[in-house]
Write an enzyme that holds these catalytic residues in place. Structure first.
Site, PDB file in Angstrom:
ATOM      1  N   HIS A  30      -1.001   0.935  19.520  1.00 22.91           N
ATOM      2  CA  HIS A  30      -0.504   1.459  20.810  1.00 22.91           C
ATOM      3  C   HIS A  30      -1.409   2.453  21.582  1.00 22.91           C
ATOM      4  CE1 HIS A  30       2.993  -0.434  19.043  1.00 22.91           C
ATOM      5  NE2 HIS A  30       3.019   0.290  18.055  1.00 22.91           N
ATOM      6  N   GLU A  82       4.269   7.649  17.779  1.00 16.27           N
ATOM      7  CA  GLU A  82       3.417   6.730  16.947  1.00 16.27           C
ATOM      8  C   GLU A  82       1.940   6.709  17.466  1.00 16.27           C
ATOM      9  OE1 GLU A  82       3.533   2.467  15.329  1.00 16.27           O
ATOM     10  OE2 GLU A  82       4.612   2.967  16.771  1.00 16.27           O
ATOM     11  N   HIS A 109      -0.480   1.763  11.902  1.00 17.03           N
ATOM     12  CA  HIS A 109       1.000   2.039  12.724  1.00 17.03           C
ATOM     13  C   HIS A 109       1.922   2.912  11.778  1.00 17.03           C
ATOM     14  CE1 HIS A 109       0.696  -1.239  15.763  1.00 17.03           C
ATOM     15  NE2 HIS A 109      -0.308  -1.609  15.033  1.00 17.03           N
ATOM     16  N   GLU A 142       1.955   0.050   8.266  1.00 15.39           N
ATOM     17  CA  GLU A 142       2.953   0.905   8.509  1.00 15.39           C
ATOM     18  C   GLU A 142       2.983   2.048   7.512  1.00 15.39           C
ATOM     19  OE1 GLU A 142       4.648   0.317  11.516  1.00 15.39           O
ATOM     20  OE2 GLU A 142       4.453  -1.544  12.020  1.00 15.39           O
TER      21      GLU A 142
END
Length: 306
Positions: free
Chosen positions: A91, A128, A183, A265
């Site tokens: 992101h 995030e 992430h 993650e």
């Protein structure tokens, strides 16, 4: 105190007190001189010189020896010199300002998908994208200390993105030996732990992962093991059946990769216990250390297999 002689008879002439010392010196000096001459002669011969003067002795005047150690000799054990690692911080902090751009669809082989998303955040607002960039910086430092060449897909230096297809292209163009996309998840509260996402077998449209499925699985397994060990956290209790591994074919960053690549993650930002870890700088350092250990182990395995 002077010696006055006997108490009777005529006084005796004094004997100088230096006489015993002079006699001793007369005996010792020639011997010492002879010994020094013998030593100097032997020393000169041993050092390859013919003179016997102290000033000419190499031991007295030679400069310190300059080491011939080269940079190659100094490289650390297990060096990653020559290896290229691409880190993909998930992101972008300012994606939310560019909704039209990030919602644009791009081809990921199996279908078309949004260029990027804003990502998630903790309930207190820790984004995030901020987490992923911080871990990426820490990871880059660790890998560069090992001698690897490290590239980031973005370093907070662009207004949005890059799109998922460009993120894959950056790793491919770099001919990376390993790529990891960082992430943090946004699942429901109570769902905790990390998991590593592996590319599934895709051969459709512009996507062909057949050559990278096996090495990516090895990379993912090493990262999952290193991450769990370094952070002391457990694998996901909601994805991967306790293995900490998940295989997907719907992620453009994996589908379009031609080099070994995985996603991690690191935890669930929406769970308060995981969020407490993700917002800790000390824990993020452990996370980076665990990912680094997994990458290093994978790259060493590549070398030993040759």
């Amino acid at each position: 105190m002077s010696y006055a002689g006997p108490e009777f008879g005529s006084p005796q002439p004094r004997r100088p007190r230096r006489r015993p010392l002079a006699l001793a010196l007369a005996v010792l000096v020639p011997g010492a001189l002879l010994g020094w001459l013998v030593y100097a002669g032997v020393s000169g011969a041993a050092d390859g010189g013919g003179t016997t003067t102290a000033a000419a002795s190499p031991r007295a005047s030679a400069p310190p020896t300059v080491s011939s150690t080269t940079a190659e000799d100094k490289k650390p054990l297990g060096s990653l010199r020559g290896k290229v690692v691409v880190i993909d911080p998930g992101h972008n902090l300012t994606n939310f300002r560019h909704t039209a751009e990030i919602n644009r669809k791009v081809d990921i082989g199996t279908n078309r998908k949004e260029c990027d998303t804003t990502g998630t955040s903790t309930n207190s607002g820790y984004a995030e994208a901020k987490f992923t960039l911080d871990v990426a910086h820490r990871l880059r430092t660790l890998l560069e200390k090992q001698g690897a060449t490290v590239k980031l897909t973005q370093d907070g230096d662009r207004p949005y993105g890059p799109c998922v297809n460009e993120r894959a292209r950056i790793g491919n163009s770099a001919k990376a030996d390993a790529v990891v996309s960082i992430h943090a998840d946004g699942a429901s509260a109570g769902q905790r732990g990390y998991h590593v996402i592996l590319p599934g077998r895709v051969h459709q449209g512009i996507a062909d992962t057949r050559r990278i499925v096996a090495p990516s699985a090895r990379l993912g397994e090493r990262i999952a093991h290193g991450f769990g060990r370094a952070t002391g956290t457990g694998p996901s209790n909601y994805i991967g059946d306790g293995t900490g591994l998940d295989t997907r074919t719907d992620l453009g960053g994996l589908n379009l990769s031609t080099v070994p690549k995985v996603f991690i993650e690191c935890g669930n930002m929406r769970d308060s216990k995981d969020a407490a870890l993700l917002t800790s700088g000390a824990w993020r350092q452990k996370a980076a250390q665990g990912i680094s250990e997994g990458i290093v182990s994978f790259l060493h395995g590549q070398r030993s297999a040759r």
